[in-house]
Design an enzyme around this catalytic site. Sequence first.
Site, PDB file in Angstrom:
ATOM      1  N   ASP A  13      36.372  -5.445  17.018  1.00 47.74           N
ATOM      2  CA  ASP A  13      35.546  -6.530  17.063  1.00 47.74           C
ATOM      3  C   ASP A  13      36.934  -7.152  15.895  1.00 47.74           C
ATOM      4  OD1 ASP A  13      33.876  -8.598  16.384  1.00 47.74           O
ATOM      5  OD2 ASP A  13      32.716  -7.498  14.885  1.00 47.74           O
ATOM      6  N   ARG A  26      39.801 -18.736  21.810  1.00 47.78           N
ATOM      7  CA  ARG A  26      39.100 -17.257  21.505  1.00 47.78           C
ATOM      8  C   ARG A  26      39.767 -16.371  22.281  1.00 47.78           C
ATOM      9  NH1 ARG A  26      34.298 -16.250  18.921  1.00 47.78           N
ATOM     10  NH2 ARG A  26      33.940 -14.506  20.180  1.00 47.78           N
ATOM     11  N   HIS A  30      41.435 -12.484  22.718  1.00 47.52           N
ATOM     12  CA  HIS A  30      40.750 -11.462  23.713  1.00 47.52           C
ATOM     13  C   HIS A  30      42.295 -10.770  23.539  1.00 47.52           C
ATOM     14  CE1 HIS A  30      37.323 -11.970  22.405  1.00 47.52           C
ATOM     15  NE2 HIS A  30      36.910 -12.688  23.818  1.00 47.52           N
ATOM     16  N   THR A  60      25.890  -4.512  26.730  1.00 47.44           N
ATOM     17  CA  THR A  60      25.550  -5.244  27.587  1.00 47.44           C
ATOM     18  C   THR A  60      24.533  -6.543  26.524  1.00 47.44           C
ATOM     19  OG1 THR A  60      23.258  -3.241  26.099  1.00 47.44           O
ATOM     20  CG2 THR A  60      24.359  -3.292  28.012  1.00 47.44           C
ATOM     21  N   LEU A 125      44.930  12.548  26.880  1.00 49.13           N
ATOM     22  CA  LEU A 125      43.987  11.803  26.370  1.00 49.13           C
ATOM     23  C   LEU A 125      42.833  11.588  27.554  1.00 49.13           C
ATOM     24  CD1 LEU A 125      43.228  10.161  23.603  1.00 49.13           C
ATOM     25  CD2 LEU A 125      44.242   7.872  24.971  1.00 49.13           C
ATOM     26  N   ARG A 174      34.891   0.579  12.705  1.00 47.76           N
ATOM     27  CA  ARG A 174      34.856  -0.364  12.672  1.00 47.76           C
ATOM     28  C   ARG A 174      35.941  -1.874  12.349  1.00 47.76           C
ATOM     29  NH1 ARG A 174      29.353  -3.634  14.902  1.00 47.76           N
ATOM     30  NH2 ARG A 174      30.181  -5.132  15.236  1.00 47.76           N
ATOM     31  N   GLU A 193      31.659  10.421  11.095  1.00 46.25           N
ATOM     32  CA  GLU A 193      32.071  10.056  10.449  1.00 46.25           C
ATOM     33  C   GLU A 193      32.243   8.114  10.224  1.00 46.25           C
ATOM     34  OE1 GLU A 193      32.753  11.024   6.525  1.00 46.25           O
ATOM     35  OE2 GLU A 193      31.846  13.342   7.485  1.00 46.25           O
TER      36      GLU A 193
HETATM   37  C1  FPP Z   1      35.148  -8.777  19.526  1.00 47.35           C
HETATM   38  O1  FPP Z   1      35.858  -9.984  19.627  1.00 47.35           O
HETATM   39  C2  FPP Z   1      36.039  -8.081  21.507  1.00 47.35           C
HETATM   40  C3  FPP Z   1      35.423  -7.496  22.090  1.00 47.35           C
HETATM   41  C4  FPP Z   1      34.011  -8.873  22.628  1.00 47.35           C
HETATM   42  C5  FPP Z   1      35.615  -7.288  23.119  1.00 47.35           C
HETATM   43  C6  FPP Z   1      36.872  -6.261  23.256  1.00 47.35           C
HETATM   44  C7  FPP Z   1      37.527  -6.786  23.904  1.00 47.35           C
HETATM   45  C8  FPP Z   1      38.601  -6.974  23.571  1.00 47.35           C
HETATM   46  C9  FPP Z   1      40.008  -5.695  22.819  1.00 47.35           C
HETATM   47  C10 FPP Z   1      39.628  -7.442  25.519  1.00 47.35           C
HETATM   48  C11 FPP Z   1      39.724  -6.688  26.579  1.00 47.35           C
HETATM   49  C12 FPP Z   1      39.630  -5.287  26.672  1.00 47.35           C
HETATM   50  C13 FPP Z   1      40.410  -4.573  27.721  1.00 47.35           C
HETATM   51  C14 FPP Z   1      40.060  -3.031  27.900  1.00 47.35           C
HETATM   52  C15 FPP Z   1      41.259  -5.497  28.667  1.00 47.35           C
HETATM   53  P1  FPP Z   1      34.372 -11.504  19.182  1.00 47.35           P
HETATM   54  O2  FPP Z   1      35.443 -11.988  20.120  1.00 47.35           O
HETATM   55  O3  FPP Z   1      33.416 -10.374  19.154  1.00 47.35           O
HETATM   56  O4  FPP Z   1      35.483 -11.877  17.583  1.00 47.35           O
HETATM   57  P2  FPP Z   1      34.781 -12.335  17.113  1.00 47.35           P
HETATM   58  O5  FPP Z   1      33.758 -11.202  16.239  1.00 47.35           O
HETATM   59  O6  FPP Z   1      35.585 -12.831  15.691  1.00 47.35           O
HETATM   60  O7  FPP Z   1      33.890 -13.388  17.049  1.00 47.35           O
END
Ligand code: FPP
Length: 226
Positions: A13, A26, A30, A60, A125, A174, A193
């Site tokens: 996150d 944003r 990612h 989802t 893994l 998290r 945990e």
């Molecule tokens: C949370 O950040 C993350 C996600 C919505 C998905 C995780 C995606 C990745 C790490 C990139 C793609 C993954 C792969 C495996 C190709 P957020 O957008 O919710 O952040 P925020 O809460 O700060 O807005």
Amino acid sequence: MSNRLRHLAIIMDGNGRWAKERGLRRTKGHEAGVDTVRRITEYCATHPEIETLTLYAFSTENWKRPKLEVDYLMHLLRKYLKEEQPRYMEHGIRFEVIGDLSPFSDRLREVIEETRQRTRSNRELTQILALNYGGRDEIVRSVRRLLAVGEEPSEQSISAHLDTPYSDVDLLIRTSGEQRLSNFLLWQLSYTELAFTDSYWPDFSVDELRSIIEQFRKRERKFGGI
Ligand code: FPP
């Protein structure tokens, strides 16, 4: 005796906030998050105990995001899997998915299946990506499957019909300071945990993971006993 860590799960996150703090889109967050996925996965493949790493990549509920962001995440995922295949082979990583893949494009589902097949014999893994995943949805789908074959619902039968037969999670992390489960692995987290860190996912490092694992080893796990 210190705790064994066989199954690690992570709610990744903070990509969006990481980007915002840098004045970036944003999507850049990612992109940076993908580098962290690679770093952490490859470290876990070298770890003597970790057998499974489950990462929450798309929930989802993530469909509620703007279409452009959802499309970008799908694009990143496909690009990541294509690029990752040689690295999975080099590091002995088996790729698996959990979640309902039916809404994804044929192109994405093909690359997912191709990656699963190519990496199926790797043993260092298992990296499981949770895609269009919801913990409640997974339990409902499991119960539907077992009723379809005429089995009685029980802890064993529900576990056996989950998306992939995998062990309970030992440690859940998290990132980004939020302290919620957000519908992740509800069944498998019963005795897990929990660890929370303020770092945004793109900043999460192997050193930080090592120190969280050290803390985990010192915790007393009772599994309901005394
Ligand atoms: C949370 O950040 C993350 C996600 C919505 C998905 C995780 C995606 C990745 C790490 C990139 C793609 C993954 C792969 C495996 C190709 P957020 O957008 O919710 O952040 P925020 O809460 O700060 O807005």
